[in-house]
Design a protein around this motif. Structure first.
Motif, PDB file in Angstrom:
ATOM      1  N   PRO A  74       0.800  -1.222   0.000  1.00 34.33           N
ATOM      2  CA  PRO A  74       0.000   0.000   0.000  1.00 34.33           C
ATOM      3  C   PRO A  74       0.840   1.283   0.000  1.00 34.33           C
ATOM      4  N   ALA A 109      -1.099 -11.964   6.622  1.00 28.21           N
ATOM      5  CA  ALA A 109      -1.502 -10.915   7.568  1.00 28.21           C
ATOM      6  C   ALA A 109      -2.119  -9.756   6.785  1.00 28.21           C
ATOM      7  N   PRO A 110      -2.816  -8.848   7.491  1.00 22.60           N
ATOM      8  CA  PRO A 110      -3.554  -7.803   6.770  1.00 22.60           C
ATOM      9  C   PRO A 110      -2.720  -7.032   5.744  1.00 22.60           C
ATOM     10  N   LEU A 111      -1.476  -6.725   6.061  1.00 24.73           N
ATOM     11  CA  LEU A 111      -0.700  -5.904   5.130  1.00 24.73           C
ATOM     12  C   LEU A 111       0.057  -6.721   4.078  1.00 24.73           C
TER      13      LEU A 111
ATOM     14  N   LEU B  80      -5.201   2.606  -4.747  1.00 25.26           N
ATOM     15  CA  LEU B  80      -4.805   1.232  -4.463  1.00 25.26           C
ATOM     16  C   LEU B  80      -4.811   0.867  -2.976  1.00 25.26           C
ATOM     17  N   ALA B  81      -4.324   1.766  -2.136  1.00 28.60           N
ATOM     18  CA  ALA B  81      -4.194   1.425  -0.717  1.00 28.60           C
ATOM     19  C   ALA B  81      -5.564   1.102  -0.104  1.00 28.60           C
ATOM     20  N   HIS B  84      -6.903  -2.130  -1.414  1.00 23.75           N
ATOM     21  CA  HIS B  84      -6.273  -3.202  -0.617  1.00 23.75           C
ATOM     22  C   HIS B  84      -7.053  -3.435   0.679  1.00 23.75           C
ATOM     23  N   LYS B  88      -9.011  -6.910   1.736  1.00 22.03           N
ATOM     24  CA  LYS B  88      -8.734  -7.671   2.952  1.00 22.03           C
ATOM     25  C   LYS B  88      -9.988  -7.800   3.819  1.00 22.03           C
ATOM     26  N   PRO B 121      -2.854  -7.138  -8.446  1.00 23.68           N
ATOM     27  CA  PRO B 121      -2.572  -7.498  -7.056  1.00 23.68           C
ATOM     28  C   PRO B 121      -3.661  -7.106  -6.059  1.00 23.68           C
ATOM     29  N   VAL B 122      -4.549  -6.184  -6.411  1.00 25.95           N
ATOM     30  CA  VAL B 122      -5.587  -5.786  -5.449  1.00 25.95           C
ATOM     31  C   VAL B 122      -6.995  -6.145  -5.918  1.00 25.95           C
ATOM     32  N   LYS B 272     -10.272 -15.880  10.102  1.00 27.21           N
ATOM     33  CA  LYS B 272      -9.187 -16.823   9.841  1.00 27.21           C
ATOM     34  C   LYS B 272      -8.421 -17.073  11.137  1.00 27.21           C
ATOM     35  N   PHE B 277       0.035  -9.228  13.399  1.00 22.40           N
ATOM     36  CA  PHE B 277      -0.116  -8.229  12.342  1.00 22.40           C
ATOM     37  C   PHE B 277       1.207  -8.034  11.611  1.00 22.40           C
ATOM     38  N   THR B 383      -9.370  -2.814   7.957  1.00 20.72           N
ATOM     39  CA  THR B 383      -9.181  -4.255   7.741  1.00 20.72           C
ATOM     40  C   THR B 383      -7.863  -4.641   7.079  1.00 20.72           C
ATOM     41  N   GLY B 384      -7.215  -3.693   6.399  1.00 21.17           N
ATOM     42  CA  GLY B 384      -6.019  -4.061   5.642  1.00 21.17           C
ATOM     43  C   GLY B 384      -4.738  -3.438   6.131  1.00 21.17           C
ATOM     44  N   GLY B 385      -4.834  -2.615   7.162  1.00 23.06           N
ATOM     45  CA  GLY B 385      -3.622  -2.026   7.724  1.00 23.06           C
ATOM     46  C   GLY B 385      -3.040  -0.884   6.925  1.00 23.06           C
ATOM     47  N   SER B 386      -3.701  -0.530   5.821  1.00 21.47           N
ATOM     48  CA  SER B 386      -3.174   0.564   5.017  1.00 21.47           C
ATOM     49  C   SER B 386      -3.808   1.863   5.493  1.00 21.47           C
TER      50      SER B 386
END
Lengths: 521, 521
Positions: A74, A109-111, B80-81, B84, B88, B121-122, B272, B277, B383-386
């Motif tokens: 990201p 993992a999330p990232l 994109l971020a 992502h 996720k 990729p996303v 899951k 993280f 949810t995706g850490g971005s």
């Protein structure tokens, strides 16, 4: 030393001494290494689009790459638009992208993301370092690739960063010299230039049009009575008093087609055959007239100076005096503030050796002709069409050239993509003056809407609302002050001139919110 | 109709009636079509990161996808971020990416890029429409793919957009129903839950933990004396008075490992198996204890409600009363303002049916426990850490639920990634209250630096400066006002409580710049 220290030392050994960054957890060992390894200036940015734009502006002015440090996929994604611009401008950049530890990837993992996949479309070279003992070698290869091509992207997994590397760092990396242009090609260019055809020499693209190159190109053009032109958006051009008179191809394909309609031979130096920026119904993509021959004397990656020298030699052009601009500074404007009167004030007060970063889109059109005979300066163009480059490129240019005044010409719309750049300008106390041409419109899109012929060229109310960014009006003075940058608003030519004069006579970051009418008024 | 009109009609036919956009020249025919096709609300954003974040927030609250309209590869890159993050979180999104006309690509104009490469990729599904007569079919497939998986990205070349499509639009697209969980798997879950092992039911991930699902999970947990937990960052959770008591796994791997150390059986519903993280030296990536068995009752894409119903039936759990939170509103805080007193004020004044969007990172930690017994609300997680998701997700949530109060909890650092969201809040007059926890630090990174053990866990001066965003201080009141959003600053608990109360009692966008100490004081 650990992998991060090995990487940092390899970078600084090769003169890469600036890193634009916004690190995260996976980059903490790189960050820690900044206190173990000397010689890297790490510049914090609040958003990764600022990072890649700054790395672009830095490399154009320093004539060597900066590094970036980005946080996983990201973070690279956020940087992508300005990496695209740099790639299109053939500007070197070494991107370091932190990733999870290699053994952590399988846990999704999330990232976790496909970082190589994201990097590929905007990079010439992509590699993931797999072990601490490889990182120095991989960094050296990244430096070579950035030097030879443009965008090198190296992934640094966290365990590669924190693991021990007994092999240490690499010594200075030698960038391969650009290849010479063969004599045969020079001879062919000479033959074409002397063929009696209507010839044009086009220089630019990812090739800097420096003072010296401009002079040489002017000598060549005179020797064979050719026209001399840059393409629309060359990476960097020396302009103003004492620089060669070089025309610039117009942005609008319709105007460019008209300009080139009699050209029979085009000799390309760094530049590519001109094409329309966008496609439009019933407009040709290629701009040169049918039958025009294009001959590439030198590609951007080849030795441009050697090519120009060989051509001068072959043509006996060294006897010609380059045709240069004489200093002719326009008057201080009065009356209403618009793109023209703002351009006059800029041209009048422009100090010696300034750097102009242009992303003012429609409002900037007047500034280039008005400053052609101003004091000597460098002009950086938006090379990839991805908006949000200007403010961040100004950050990088100012860090590369702390002794030169940097002036960012920005549209209100384009400024908002990487507005966070202002904070880094304040934090690093950069000598940048930002002029926002605030017309409350995506004015270029009003023009483009008409050109595409959509709905007969007339936006309906829903379409018009998508081009109107004046509801609500943006107050750039407030935003700048919110990020620590002094700012003023100008609504008349006198106000703008006074504010711009003061900005040129003082140092430090400064923003002028110039309220101008849009193209449509 | 032309391709753009065919596309728009296909989207609206299937109930996709919001499009977040920042269009460019290649999208002008889509923009023009907004005046020819009824039923699409087009929301202008000044930066594409806002667009994708808004589409995420919208889809979580509307329980159906929004569309985005993006400008070529760089526009997609900017988005994109947050794409992502949505991916996720398994949040559906239909991305339309404008491209050059198909015949223009070979000319490698400045904005030409490998858009499919960037999208891959996303995205779960990527496709380039090749002709106007295909666009409706392709859009229908994008809607199906987004419904069944999450991220569908459809490239729309300009000539596909402007070309005639005599075939017209597609009728309503049927999203395949989620697959039922087989009886065999339910029986296996029952056997494990009744095995006498120490069991935990973990629900969440990309699965919304709605009021009803929470109640059912609580009935199940009681029937077999299992623990009940969500993972750290479930997409959407119903919380507050009347919702089920469900624990949340802690973010810090060290704490999560300790929490789970006695669990022998983990039954996963949507979620899951828990993982750290980030990776840290000498910390395991998998968080569950060695020997703990993980059993997936239902994956996120399967029929969660049917699975819960079948499990209740098999366990005879329907007789149990769900264990729910009783309304217990904490007092109004007084004294110094910090994360805790701010959390008290938020919990006290939280109105019924609010939506909390949480990207406050360290400062937000106190808000979740404090609001557990507040009035009924929904909580959206990153949810995706971005970083850079919260403000933009707030935009989308407010558009999906105009009758509900949206509250964005933001860190100062995270707010700056998509600060342009504020302008869209003002433009659309959204009922969003933004709370900036302004601690002048990347406080999470101070914590993470210590956890990675870099330099013994103690940043040196260079590293420390990369974690410090207080030089210069950011004034979010000024920035918000610069984008048309009313804003105030709070430096005491009383000020914060009064301002938050007022925000809850009025409508429209509002920002509170809450000056709080960082974790390190």
């Amino acid at each position: 030393m650990n992998g991060a220290e090995s990487l940092l030392t390899t970078l600084t050994n090769s003169g890469i001494e600036v890193c634009f960054t916004n690190p995260g957890t996976s980059e903490m060992h790189f960050v820690a290494a900044l206190d173990e390894v000397e010689g890297m200036r790490c510049v914090l940015c609040l958003f990764e689009g600022v990072i890649s734009g700054a790395a672009d502006g830095y490399a154009r002015m320093a004539r060597k790459p900066a590094s970036t440090l980005l946080h996983l996929g990201p973070g690279l994604g956020n940087a992508l638009a300005n990496v695209h611009n740099a790639k299109k401008g053939c500007v070197p950049m070494v991107n370091i992208v932190g990733d999870h530890a290699t053994y952590h990837l399988e846990y999704d993992a999330p990232l976790t993301s496909d970082i190589e996949g994201i990097a590929g479309p905007v990079s010439h070279w992509v590699h993931t370092s797999s072990a601490p003992e490889h990182i120095a070698r991989d960094a050296a290869e990244a430096i070579r690739q950035a030097g030879a091509h443009s965008i090198a992207t190296l992934m640094l997994p966290a365990d590669v960063s924190w693991g021990e590397n007994p092999a240490g760092a690499e010594p200075v990396v030698r960038i391969p010299a650009p290849q010479s242009v063969p004599a045969q090609r020079v001879a062919e260019a000479v033959a074409r230039l002397r063929s009696g055809s209507n010839c044009m020499i086009m220089i630019g693209g990812g090739t800097e049009v420096s003072l010296e190159r401009g002079h040489k190109a002017s000598q060549i053009a005179q020797a064979c009575d050719a026209q001399l032109c840059t393409d629309v958006f060359p990476t960097r051009v020396a302009r103003g008093a004492g620089t060669a008179v070089i025309e610039r191809l117009p942005y609008l394909a319709e105007m460019a087609v008209d300009r080139l309609k009699d050209v029979e031979q085009m000799i390309l130096i760094g530049a590519k055959a001109p094409v329309s920026f966008f496609a439009y119904p019933n407009v040709m993509s290629a701009i040169s007239p049918a039958g025009c021959e294009h001959f590439v004397l030198a590609q951007n990656e080849e030795d441009i100076d050697q090519a120009l020298g060989a051509l001068i030699e072959a043509l006996g052009a060294g006897v010609n005096t380059p045709q240069v601009h004489k200093l002719n500074v326009c008057d201080v404007p009065t009356g209403s503030l618009d793109a023209n009167t703002a351009a006059m004030a800029i041209a009048h007060y422009l100090p010696d050796d300034a750097v102009i970063v242009d992303e003012a889109i429609t409002s900037g059109i007047a500034v280039a002709p008005m400053t052609a005979t101003a004091r000597r300066h460098d002009w950086l163009n938006q090379t990839g069409g991805s908006i949000g480059w200007g403010l961040s490129a100004g950050v990088g240019a100012a860090i590369a050239c702390p002794e030169r005044k940097v002036i960012c010409l920005e549209g209100d719309g384009s400024a908002m993509y990487t507005i966070q750049s202002l904070w880094t300008m304040a934090r690093e106390e950069l000598d940048v003056t930002v002029v926002i041409f605030n017309n409350r419109k995506y004015s270029i899109l009003e023009l483009e809407f008409a050109r595409t012929g959509a709905r007969g060229g007339i936006p309906g109310p829903n379409a018009a609302s998508m081009l109107d960014i004046g509801k609500p009006d943006m107050d750039f003075v407030a935003m700048a002050q919110g990020m620590g940058v002094s700012a003023t608003r100008a609504t008349t030519a006198e106000e703008f001139a006074a504010q711009f004069k003061e900005a040129m006579q003082s140092r430090g970051p400064r923003l002028i919110d110039a309220h101008v009418p849009s193209l449509s008024g």
